[in-house]
Design an enzyme around this catalytic site. Structure first.
Site, short mmCIF file in Angstrom:
data_model
loop_
_atom_site.label_atom_id
_atom_site.label_comp_id
_atom_site.label_asym_id
_atom_site.label_seq_id
_atom_site.Cartn_x
_atom_site.Cartn_y
_atom_site.Cartn_z
N LYS A 83 -10.10 12.98 8.15
CA LYS A 83 -9.61 12.57 9.47
C LYS A 83 -9.54 13.77 10.40
O LYS A 83 -9.37 14.90 9.94
CB LYS A 83 -8.19 11.99 9.34
CG LYS A 83 -8.12 10.60 8.75
CD LYS A 83 -6.68 10.11 8.71
CE LYS A 83 -6.57 8.73 8.09
NZ LYS A 83 -7.28 7.69 8.83
N LYS A 107 0.85 -1.20 0.00
CA LYS A 107 0.00 0.00 0.00
C LYS A 107 0.88 1.25 0.00
O LYS A 107 1.68 1.46 0.91
CB LYS A 107 -0.92 0.00 1.22
CG LYS A 107 -1.70 1.31 1.43
CD LYS A 107 -2.62 1.27 2.65
CE LYS A 107 -3.23 2.64 2.94
NZ LYS A 107 -4.10 2.66 4.14
N ASP A 165 1.62 6.32 5.61
CA ASP A 165 0.64 5.38 5.06
C ASP A 165 1.13 4.67 3.80
O ASP A 165 0.38 3.94 3.17
CB ASP A 165 -0.69 6.11 4.80
CG ASP A 165 -1.89 5.20 4.98
OD1 ASP A 165 -1.74 4.13 5.59
OD2 ASP A 165 -2.99 5.57 4.50
N ARG A 177 -7.73 -0.38 0.90
CA ARG A 177 -8.30 -1.56 0.23
C ARG A 177 -8.68 -1.24 -1.21
O ARG A 177 -8.69 -2.10 -2.07
CB ARG A 177 -9.49 -2.06 1.06
CG ARG A 177 -10.62 -1.10 1.18
CD ARG A 177 -11.55 -1.44 2.34
NE ARG A 177 -11.00 -1.02 3.64
CZ ARG A 177 -11.61 -1.20 4.80
NH1 ARG A 177 -12.79 -1.81 4.85
NH2 ARG A 177 -11.07 -0.80 5.92
N GLU A 179 -9.43 3.79 2.15
CA GLU A 179 -8.91 3.91 0.78
C GLU A 179 -7.85 2.86 0.46
O GLU A 179 -7.65 2.55 -0.71
CB GLU A 179 -8.33 5.32 0.58
CG GLU A 179 -6.88 5.51 1.03
CD GLU A 179 -6.66 5.33 2.52
OE1 GLU A 179 -7.63 5.43 3.29
OE2 GLU A 179 -5.51 5.07 2.92
N ASP A 207 -12.18 7.23 3.73
CA ASP A 207 -10.98 6.98 4.52
C ASP A 207 -10.58 5.49 4.50
O ASP A 207 -9.50 5.13 4.94
CB ASP A 207 -11.20 7.46 5.96
CG ASP A 207 -9.90 7.62 6.73
OD1 ASP A 207 -8.82 7.57 6.09
OD2 ASP A 207 -9.96 7.79 7.96
N1 BES Z 1 -4.25 4.51 6.93
C1 BES Z 1 -5.40 4.25 7.73
C2 BES Z 1 -5.15 3.23 8.83
C3 BES Z 1 -4.19 3.64 9.91
C4 BES Z 1 -4.67 4.29 11.03
C5 BES Z 1 -2.86 3.36 9.82
C6 BES Z 1 -3.81 4.66 12.03
C7 BES Z 1 -1.98 3.73 10.83
C8 BES Z 1 -2.45 4.38 11.93
C9 BES Z 1 -6.54 3.75 6.86
O1 BES Z 1 -6.56 4.22 5.55
C10 BES Z 1 -7.81 4.16 7.49
O2 BES Z 1 -8.05 5.34 7.56
N2 BES Z 1 -8.59 3.21 7.96
C11 BES Z 1 -9.83 3.50 8.58
C12 BES Z 1 -10.83 2.50 8.06
C13 BES Z 1 -12.23 2.81 8.48
C14 BES Z 1 -12.71 4.09 7.82
C15 BES Z 1 -13.11 1.66 8.11
C16 BES Z 1 -9.63 3.33 10.09
O3 BES Z 1 -8.87 2.44 10.49
O4 BES Z 1 -10.16 4.12 10.83
ZN ZN Z 2 -4.76 4.81 4.77
MN MN Z 3 -7.63 6.07 5.40
#
Ligand code: BES
Ligand code: ZN
Ligand code: MN
Length: 486
Positions: A268, A256, A279, A342, A340, A338
């Site tokens: 966010k 990723k 990320d 996947r 994204e 968010d």
């Molecule tokens: N990049 C984030 C996940 C992440 C969060 C990595 C904190 C490292 C530290 C990912 O893209 C994301 O935002 N995931 C969301 C998914 C949700 C919207 C289903 C999450 O984990 O809140």
């Molecule tokens: Zn992310």
């Molecule tokens: Mn995200």
């Protein structure tokens, strides 16, 4: 880094010429057999209560009579394992801080294996690495210019192999950290593509970097929907390492590469958003592993795929409720922009199928939920194939790069149902790391596939903020084992 393994000569440890000699004891190895000068110093210190044989304890001595090295440090490891050795050497380097030495020799009193030699290289990488790219004023670390692992003659060939592997992994770890630590305005998708090209040309790996036009042509509508709000052009990086026969099915790694994740329209919150420059940690670890592989040249074929872009809000950004068509033909309702990672990975997984791979492993800082589940120690490991999962877990143990297998029962996919598309990109908060993995699984068919959610382990926050280089060690060990060379 200059690290080597040599066999202790007839003069014993006392006869080794080095600026600083580190002797690693364990509760079961608390005498320097056959070396009177060193053992006398050790026993008298122990008797005087100056060195307790307890894990982490150390004693520094200067000018020990009959010992060639002017500086001697005794340090106690918890046991004879490579893991304990790694911690003990790290403690030794900390204890030697501020002392004047250029060369260092480390002598484990317990039996040394290739894993100990590898551990020494990784500890030295950890000690030596300082981020300077946008902070030239950073103080450089004081580390030995030359390090030697002292082993018994019978262990020498193993130790040498461990040093070779350890140096390659250390270089891969540094590569990953260097990429991930760079801020989002430096490490852009374009820069990441150029860096992949640099790594490729230095190590005999073929690299192609596809631009937006080429990505559109492939029909990667899901990937492009993430990039839609950004002014930075996306890239799809393809690296091919050919160490196996032309016909051998490759292992495909997918990383990723979100160079900055604002969340998009599902923006966010502000606190700690800067950490979303990390990320692209999955992509960085894949690049690091390719670098290690390019150096070690195992006999197998490996392909690395890196979809990379920014996730930004704008008038052109994807909106919650938008439906996009992935390269696989499946339509996706984007309920949360968010989620994204996947969306870019699924198209890369579909692309992977054209290699008829023996296995696919994707690596992604995918979910905050994985951090809630496993904290910052284990990466989350998902797999549709038990053999592949076991190979990765065993690589994880060998590399001291912890991973924990998580479930993939179909029941977890329930929440991904959509009223308006084949699948939704989110499935509610419970088991959020698992539903993300279930989403990805839809794009791999029957190919043996594993997914590493490294959100909790690829970088650190707080005072120690920075990229860790994980899971470069795990990936490299996995690939070496696949090539029958570990
Ligand atoms: N990049 C984030 C996940 C992440 C969060 C990595 C904190 C490292 C530290 C990912 O893209 C994301 O935002 N995931 C969301 C998914 C949700 C919207 C289903 C999450 O984990 O809140
Ligand atoms: Zn992310
Ligand atoms: Mn995200």
């Amino acid at each position: 880094m200059n690290v080597q393994a040599i066999a202790v000569g007839a003069a014993g440890l006392s006869g080794v010429s080095t600026d600083a000699l580190v002797v690693v004891l364990t509760p079961a190895h608390k005498a320097v057999a056959g070396d009177t000068a060193l053992d006398r110093a050790l026993q008298s210190a122990a008797k005087a209560g100056d060195l307790q044989i307890k894990p982490g304890q150390s004693l520094y001595l200067h000018g020990v009579e009959g010992v060639k090295a002017p500086r001697v440090l005794f340090v106690v490891a918890r046991d004879a394992s490579a893991k304990a050795f790694r911690a003990a050497v790290a403690a030794a380097l900390a204890a030697l801080k501020g002392r004047s030495f250029k060369s260092l020799a480390v002598a484990p009193l317990a039996e040394a294996t290739d894993a100990h030699a590898e551990a020494l290289c990784l500890v030295l990488e950890q000690a030596a690495y300082v981020y300077t790219h946008t902070k030239p004023s950073a103080e450089s670390a004081v580390v030995p210019t030359k390090a030697t692992l002292l082993v018994a003659a019978s262990a020498l060939s193993q130790a040498k192999a461990g040093v070779k592997r350890g140096l390659a992994i250390a270089a891969g770890v540094t590569e990953a950290r260097e990429c991930a630590n760079r801020p989002g305005n430096v490490c852009t998708p374009t820069w990441l593509g150029e860096e992949a090209q640099r790594v490729g040309s230095a190590h005999g790996i073929t690299v192609k970097v596809l631009d937006r036009k080429a990505i559109e042509k492939l029909g990667m509508g899901s990937f492009l929907s993430v990039s839609a709000g950004s002014d930075e052009p996306p890239r799809f990086i393809v690296m091919e390492y050919k160490g196996g026969t032309a016909k051998a099915a490759p292992v495909v790694l997918v990383g990723k590469g979100i160079t900055f994740d604002t969340g998009g329209i599902s923006l966010k919150p502000a606190p700690e958003m800067d950490e979303m420059k990390f990320d692209m940690g999955g992509a960085a670890s894949v690049l690091g592993a390719m670098r290690a592989i390019g150096e070690l040249k195992p006999k197998l074929n490996v392909v690395a795929l890196i979809p990379t872009c920014e996730n930004m809000p704008s008038g052109r950004a994807t909106k919650p409720g938008d439906v996009v068509t992935s390269m696989s033909g499946q339509t996706i309702e984007i309920l949360n922009t968010d989620a994204e990672g996947r969306l870019i990975l699924c198209d890369a997984l579909t692309y992977a199928a054209r290699y008829k791979p023996a296995a696919i492993v994707d690596v992604a800082t995918l979910t905050g939920a994985c951090i809630i589940a496993l904290g910052h120690h284990h990466a989350g490991l998902y797999a549709n194939d038990d053999d592949l999962a076991d190979q990765l877990l065993s690589a994880s143990r060998d590399a001291q790069d912890p991973a924990w297998r998580m479930p993939l029962d179909d029941e977890y996919a329930e929440g991904l149902k959509s009223h308006f598309a084949d699948v939704a990109n989110v499935g509610g908060r419970p088991g959020g790391s698992i539903t993300a993995a279930k989403f990805l699984q839809r794009f791999v068919g029957d190919t043996p596939w594993a997914h590493l959610d490294v959100a909790g382990v690829a970088h650190k926050g707080g005072a120690a903020k920075g990229a860790t280089g994980r899971p470069v060690g795990l990936l490299t060990h996995f690939l070496l084992a696949r090539a029958g060379k570990a």
